[in-house]
Design a protein around this motif. Structure first.
Motif, short mmCIF file in Angstrom:
data_model
loop_
_atom_site.label_atom_id
_atom_site.label_comp_id
_atom_site.label_asym_id
_atom_site.label_seq_id
_atom_site.Cartn_x
_atom_site.Cartn_y
_atom_site.Cartn_z
N ILE A 89 11.18 2.16 -10.19
CA ILE A 89 11.87 1.73 -11.41
C ILE A 89 12.40 2.99 -12.08
CG2 ILE A 89 11.66 0.61 -13.65
CD1 ILE A 89 9.44 -1.10 -12.55
N SER A 90 13.73 3.10 -12.16
CA SER A 90 14.31 4.35 -12.65
C SER A 90 15.72 4.12 -13.20
CB SER A 90 14.37 5.37 -11.51
OG SER A 90 15.02 6.56 -11.92
N SER A 91 16.10 4.94 -14.16
CA SER A 91 17.46 4.92 -14.67
C SER A 91 18.37 5.84 -13.87
CB SER A 91 17.48 5.35 -16.15
OG SER A 91 16.87 6.62 -16.30
N GLU A 92 17.81 6.51 -12.85
CA GLU A 92 18.59 7.41 -12.01
C GLU A 92 19.63 6.62 -11.19
OE1 GLU A 92 20.35 10.19 -10.91
OE2 GLU A 92 18.45 11.09 -11.53
N THR A 93 20.84 7.13 -11.14
CA THR A 93 21.90 6.45 -10.39
C THR A 93 22.52 7.33 -9.31
OG1 THR A 93 23.55 7.14 -12.04
CG2 THR A 93 22.50 4.98 -12.36
N LYS A 94 22.19 8.61 -9.27
CA LYS A 94 22.81 9.52 -8.30
C LYS A 94 22.27 9.23 -6.90
CE LYS A 94 23.66 13.26 -11.61
NZ LYS A 94 23.35 14.65 -11.98
N ILE A 95 23.21 9.07 -5.97
CA ILE A 95 22.85 8.64 -4.62
C ILE A 95 21.97 9.67 -3.92
CG2 ILE A 95 24.91 9.60 -3.52
CD1 ILE A 95 24.89 7.07 -1.72
N GLN A 96 22.14 10.96 -4.22
CA GLN A 96 21.34 11.98 -3.53
C GLN A 96 19.86 11.89 -3.88
OE1 GLN A 96 23.78 12.63 -5.77
NE2 GLN A 96 23.44 14.54 -6.90
N TYR A 97 19.55 11.27 -5.03
CA TYR A 97 18.15 11.07 -5.40
C TYR A 97 17.61 9.72 -4.93
CZ TYR A 97 19.07 15.04 -8.47
OH TYR A 97 19.42 16.28 -8.96
N LEU A 98 18.48 8.72 -4.89
CA LEU A 98 18.03 7.38 -4.50
C LEU A 98 18.01 7.17 -3.00
CD1 LEU A 98 19.90 5.21 -7.17
CD2 LEU A 98 17.53 6.02 -7.22
#
Length: 265
Positions: A89-98
């Motif tokens: 569960i995260s507000s992260e949207t950058k593909i390199q992190y997801l």
């Protein structure tokens, strides 16, 4: 939603923010889950996992001592914890992190904020992953199916293998890229190919084109592509190449079961 089954899930919630712990716990209680253990850091949960194994780990991306990527990789490298369901569960949207989370076999990635329905869907996917039912095929015994699984991520291969095993498929051959898969395809017969898209040497699109153009083999073999690719032009090229179905990473175990029924019945 199978409320009785969901209510039996034991959850470890890894979230350093007390406010977020309270919010997520309220959603979990609304879904019927009350066995929730709160953890504030990655090292703390790794220590807890040495003593007890929950059904589901829910984690945020950024912890005081590591990221969600570090955490899921540590869990997947531990043979005793490997098969645990993991939800980010995260507000992260950058593909390199997801992308590493997707490749490591997360059940789902939910945004902050998320809806009750999104959480319920992820919980149902966790339940189906943990307590699967064998796929029923009209004309085939699922145990006899010969599947070629192609993915350059070891974590992803093992996760998809677990999902395939859960629906009753045991006869699985593995390839790390399209080039290796094509060699196996030319030597053996398969009932189904499950492949990733982004791979070294030969990607999934090149593999599909090679298989569909192979006059020596049955070019109508079902090909299921499991990918986190978001580029619409590339996805359109995949479909045009003759892939039978495309499934997003992360996917719900019920989705792959449903597609296998559609492709093989």
């Amino acid at each position: 939603m199978n409320e009785n089954g969901i209510a039996t899930l034991e959850v470890f919630l890894v979230e350093p923010s007390h406010t977020q712990q309270v919010i997520i716990n309220q959603y979990l209680q609304a879904s019927g889950i009350h066995a929730v253990t709160f953890v504030s850091s990655g090292n703390e949960i790794l220590e807890k996992l040495k003593k007890t194994k929950p059904d589901l780990i829910i984690s945020s991306m950024y912890l005081p001592d590591m990221t969600g990527v570090d955490l899921i990789h540590a869990i997947r490298k531990d043979s005793e914890s490997y098969d645990m369901a993991f939800l980010l569960i995260s507000s992260e949207t950058k593909i390199q992190y997801l992308e590493p989370i997707r490749q490591a076999g997360a059940i789902a990635i939910l945004p902050k904020p998320f809806t009750q329905q999104e959480l319920d869907t992820a919980l149902c996917a966790s339940l189906d992953y943990l307590h699967p039912e064998k796929a029923n095929l009209e004309h085939l015994d699922v145990e006899d199916l010969r599947v070629l699984l192609v993915d350059d991520s070891e974590f992803s291969r093992k996760y998809i293998q677990r999902v395939l095993n859960n629906v009753g498929i045991e006869n699985i051959s593995f390839a790390c890229d399209g080039k290796q898969a094509l060699a196996l395809f030319q030597e053996h017969f398969f009932d189904l190919i499950v492949t990733d898209f982004n791979m070294p040497e030969m990607d999934g699109l090149q593999l599909v084109n090679a298989i569909r153009g192979d006059a020596q083999q049955v070019s109508t073999i079902p090909i299921l592509m499991v990918t986190s690719e978001q580029n619409q032009n590339r996805l359109a090229a995949i479909e045009k190449a003759g892939v039978s179905a495309v499934l997003d990473k992360p996917f719900e175990p019920q989705s792959i079961k449903r597609l296998i029924r559609q492709l093989l019945n």
